[in-house]
Design a protein around this motif. Structure first.
Motif, PDB file in Angstrom:
ATOM      1  N   UNK A 276     -20.325  -5.124  32.602  1.00 60.72           N
ATOM      2  CA  UNK A 276     -21.300  -4.528  32.247  1.00 60.72           C
ATOM      3  C   UNK A 276     -20.873  -3.740  31.062  1.00 60.72           C
ATOM      4  N   UNK A 277     -21.857  -2.580  30.788  1.00 59.01           N
ATOM      5  CA  UNK A 277     -21.674  -1.872  29.403  1.00 59.01           C
ATOM      6  C   UNK A 277     -22.160  -0.299  29.971  1.00 59.01           C
ATOM      7  N   UNK A 278     -21.298   0.719  29.677  1.00 61.99           N
ATOM      8  CA  UNK A 278     -21.762   2.134  29.931  1.00 61.99           C
ATOM      9  C   UNK A 278     -20.727   2.864  29.203  1.00 61.99           C
ATOM     10  N   UNK A 279     -21.151   4.245  29.327  1.00 57.83           N
ATOM     11  CA  UNK A 279     -20.232   5.521  28.500  1.00 57.83           C
ATOM     12  C   UNK A 279     -19.007   5.636  29.345  1.00 57.83           C
TER      13      UNK A 279
ATOM     14  N   UNK B   4     -19.405   4.084  24.008  1.00 55.47           N
ATOM     15  CA  UNK B   4     -19.660   2.881  24.825  1.00 55.47           C
ATOM     16  C   UNK B   4     -18.473   2.105  25.197  1.00 55.47           C
ATOM     17  N   UNK B   5     -18.382   1.804  26.342  1.00 57.82           N
ATOM     18  CA  UNK B   5     -17.282   0.720  26.703  1.00 57.82           C
ATOM     19  C   UNK B   5     -17.708  -0.375  27.386  1.00 57.82           C
ATOM     20  N   UNK B   6     -16.776  -1.323  27.271  1.00 59.95           N
ATOM     21  CA  UNK B   6     -17.377  -2.568  28.288  1.00 59.95           C
ATOM     22  C   UNK B   6     -16.488  -2.489  29.570  1.00 59.95           C
ATOM     23  N   UNK B   7     -17.071  -2.995  30.540  1.00 60.61           N
ATOM     24  CA  UNK B   7     -16.286  -2.772  31.795  1.00 60.61           C
ATOM     25  C   UNK B   7     -16.296  -4.050  32.481  1.00 60.61           C
TER      26      UNK B   7
END
Length: 238
Positions: free
Chosen positions: A183-186, A202-205
């Protein structure tokens, strides 16, 4: 579960390395020496060294033999597909804080199939780029039944053989299926701090869950990587 001879040799060397007999950069006994010491064939001794090499404990150095790695290595979450040795694609890492028992986030609790309010064991590390900069922030979570049976997971020292092999020795359980959800979020505050980012980056998780031979979760690992460093490539037949 009895160890095979080459596994026994590998375990002995791991213990000696952990005890400080062989420091990082030191040369370990050669295959010939091990064969003589253990009264086994050289092929068996070499197989033991292959286990240590695949686990990232030692590396081959031309003209020298095998030396103890300078730093522990780990693979980023989402890079644990079948057939890839732990050292393949591995990165050096720094352990953050000490392992602790805390209630995991809801998404992790759901992956581990533990009820709300139940604590799990958390181990935190930061994987590093070749220049020493941070690559990803990783929280690895272990359900109570796994952590309580594997006491070294609560220690800050790196487990030279790798957590997968150690947990298998302690519990008889091993991963047969992995599920990765990206997923992607801050970035959160702690993530931004350890990755040198602002909180609005933004970071990829990647939420990686490993299941054992009975379908029970062994561990859940959440790897957070800045969007600028994250890349996923899949090759498949069409």
């Amino acid at each position: 579960m009895a160890l095979l001879k080459y596994e026994e040799i590998a375990e002995s060397l791991r213990a000696r390395i952990t005890a400080g007999e062989f420091a990082p950069g030191a040369t370990v006994p050669s295959g010939r020496d091990l064969a003589e010491q253990w009264q086994v064939s050289r092929a068996t001794a070499i197989k033991a060294m292959d286990v240590l090499r695949n686990d990232g404990v030692v590396v081959a150095k031309q003209g020298t033999g095998f030396i103890v790695t300078e730093a522990p290595v780990a693979r980023p979450a989402g890079s644990r597909r079948a057939g890839s040795a732990r050292v393949t694609g591995g990165m050096p890492f720094l352990r953050i804080g000490v392992p602790d028992w805390v209630e995991p986030p809801a998404r992790v609790a759901m992956a581990l199939r533990i009820s709300s309010g139940v604590r799990a064991l958390r181990r935190v590390r930061v994987l590093q780029l070749p220049d020493g900069g941070p690559h990803s922030y990783v929280e690895a979570w272990f359900p109570p039944d796994v952590a309580e049976a594997s006491p070294r997971l609560t220690e800050t020292a790196a487990i030279a053989e790798g957590t997968t092999r150690y947990v298998r020795r302690r519990t008889g359980r091993h991963p047969v299926e992995g599920v990765d959800v990206t997923t992607v979020r801050l970035a959160t505050g702690p993530e931004a701090q350890h990755l040198g980012l602002s909180e609005d980056t933004p970071v990829a998780v990647v939420l990686h869950t490993a299941y054992d031979q009975t379908g029970r979760p062994l561990t859940c690992e959440e790897g957070v990587t800045p969007s600028s460093l994250f890349e996923q490539v899949d090759t498949y037949a069409m």
